[in-house]
Design an enzyme around this catalytic site. Sequence first.
Site, mmCIF file in Angstrom:
data_model
loop_
_atom_site.group_PDB
_atom_site.id
_atom_site.type_symbol
_atom_site.label_atom_id
_atom_site.label_comp_id
_atom_site.label_asym_id
_atom_site.label_seq_id
_atom_site.Cartn_x
_atom_site.Cartn_y
_atom_site.Cartn_z
ATOM 1 N N GLU A 53 0.851 -1.211 0.000
ATOM 2 C CA GLU A 53 0.000 0.000 0.000
ATOM 3 C C GLU A 53 0.875 1.245 0.000
ATOM 4 O O GLU A 53 1.892 1.303 0.695
ATOM 5 C CB GLU A 53 -0.895 0.008 1.241
ATOM 6 C CG GLU A 53 -2.130 -0.848 1.072
ATOM 7 C CD GLU A 53 -3.011 -0.822 2.306
ATOM 8 O OE1 GLU A 53 -2.639 -0.193 3.314
ATOM 9 O OE2 GLU A 53 -4.085 -1.452 2.259
ATOM 10 N N ASP A 198 -10.441 8.015 -22.574
ATOM 11 C CA ASP A 198 -10.306 6.611 -22.185
ATOM 12 C C ASP A 198 -9.852 5.854 -23.436
ATOM 13 O O ASP A 198 -10.647 5.603 -24.345
ATOM 14 C CB ASP A 198 -11.660 6.096 -21.671
ATOM 15 C CG ASP A 198 -11.621 4.610 -21.336
ATOM 16 O OD1 ASP A 198 -10.653 3.934 -21.714
ATOM 17 O OD2 ASP A 198 -12.577 4.138 -20.699
ATOM 18 N N LYS A 227 -5.848 -4.805 -23.768
ATOM 19 C CA LYS A 227 -6.484 -4.873 -25.094
ATOM 20 C C LYS A 227 -5.380 -4.768 -26.161
ATOM 21 O O LYS A 227 -4.509 -5.617 -26.179
ATOM 22 C CB LYS A 227 -7.561 -3.805 -25.198
ATOM 23 C CG LYS A 227 -8.664 -4.022 -24.117
ATOM 24 C CD LYS A 227 -9.807 -3.071 -24.271
ATOM 25 C CE LYS A 227 -10.951 -3.404 -23.362
ATOM 26 N NZ LYS A 227 -10.854 -2.896 -22.008
HETATM 27 N N1 PLP Z 1 -12.988 1.671 -21.027
HETATM 28 C C1 PLP Z 1 -13.260 1.170 -22.227
HETATM 29 C C2 PLP Z 1 -13.348 2.092 -23.416
HETATM 30 C C3 PLP Z 1 -13.468 -0.205 -22.383
HETATM 31 O O1 PLP Z 1 -13.767 -0.706 -23.576
HETATM 32 C C4 PLP Z 1 -13.364 -1.046 -21.245
HETATM 33 C C5 PLP Z 1 -13.547 -2.494 -21.325
HETATM 34 O O2 PLP Z 1 -13.935 -3.082 -22.280
HETATM 35 C C6 PLP Z 1 -13.097 -0.454 -20.016
HETATM 36 C C7 PLP Z 1 -12.908 0.903 -19.929
HETATM 37 C C8 PLP Z 1 -13.107 -1.241 -18.755
HETATM 38 O O3 PLP Z 1 -12.053 -2.039 -18.515
HETATM 39 P P1 PLP Z 1 -12.120 -3.128 -17.362
HETATM 40 O O4 PLP Z 1 -12.907 -4.262 -17.898
HETATM 41 O O5 PLP Z 1 -10.683 -3.432 -17.116
HETATM 42 O O6 PLP Z 1 -12.761 -2.503 -16.171
#
Ligand code: PLP
Length: 413
Positions: A53, A198, A227
């Site tokens: 932590e 994101d 991914k």
């Molecule tokens: N953000 C996007 C654009 C995603 O496609 C995904 C998952 O498919 C996530 C966040 C979430 O990731 P996690 O499954 O690791 O929480």
Amino acid sequence: MSHLADTDPELARIIESERVRQVTGLELIASENLVSQAVLEAMGSIMTNKYAEGYPGKRYYGGCEFHDQAENLARDRVKQLFGAEHANVQPHSGTQANMAIYFSQMECGKDRMMSMSLTQGGHLSHGSPVSFSGRLYEVHQYGVDLETETLDYGAVEEQARKVRPKGIVCGASAYPREIDFSAFQEIADGVDAFCMADIAHIAGLCAAGIHPNPTGTVDFITSTTHKTLRGPRGGFILCGADMAQQVDKAVFPGMQGGPLMHTIAAKAVCFQEALRPGYRDYARQIVRNAQAMAAVLDDAGLRLVSGGTDNHLILIDLSNRGITGLEAETVLGRAGITVNKNTIPNENRSPFVTSGLRIGTPAVTSRGMKEGEMRRVGAWIARVLADITNDAVIREVRGEVEAMASQYPLHPA
Ligand code: PLP
């Protein structure tokens, strides 16, 4: 795996069955990939034995000197990979990376945010009512232009002027086209909001410069590592040095306890692999593969949302075929081709059924497949979808899939 086979033969058998499924089939789920043996070794290492932590140099437990080194390695490498000033590699997942930015920038029960709607390509954690994000914030969602099926930045700007959100989220789970991060940041600046990109799906493409990298353009970047980036399952955050403290506090102690140090070690390996010169070729090949398959599917008369792809994924609209996404996913699964049903713009079916199918090339590209193989796979998909009740075709395609898949290694070099 010999220890596991001795201690828990039941689980060992399950894992072996999954290994055979992965080796003999074709993984075309756009959010998945196949990691290297080195990533697997770090994941399965004794780094899992430790509580750490806090952050490097400021831990709440003794004995963290090597964990500090591993986490620093992961942070430095990901900063170098994207050209970022600050990185937090502790989020357990992409959803938690998003949560950390929301918690660090918005007040629960009070603030408004804007994001892409789930049915048109966004992600659950971008404000869906069934996710914490939709329950804690007032969420206003934008979609795509229903004619072009691409983002309409003018419409997003207009909505932002009306909504006056605290934050604007961009990035998607099922959007086959390039995202203009500068346009989103400009829109956010115009209404005094923060902009968060994101990049979970396209992180590998951004790192390799195949898709514009939002570092230095947007206020915050969140991502997964598993991914296109081809690392262990997990998340990370990038931001400017001025935001480092707020972000780090939001992750720990804000929403997580001990970091998963074996995963952080594996993230370090993944970032190092992505820094190697060959990674750019891999990322470029992902897109070439998606475009080669898209051309075959299009020629076979399948309607591609937005007409094609700029990235690693293809979205097929099956509504003119009289079959649902669920039916297509199931029948292709029987043929050894793993894909997932997906909503499409203008969707009129439930998310459990859907009118669309999402197909992605990161995993098959990791196995070394190229355009030629993608054209064959595209033709098999079109053949199976042309008559989903034809068991003979499904069996025949499965045989061809297995013959081709078994010629390619499961792990990238
Ligand atoms: N953000 C996007 C654009 C995603 O496609 C995904 C998952 O498919 C996530 C966040 C979430 O990731 P996690 O499954 O690791 O929480």
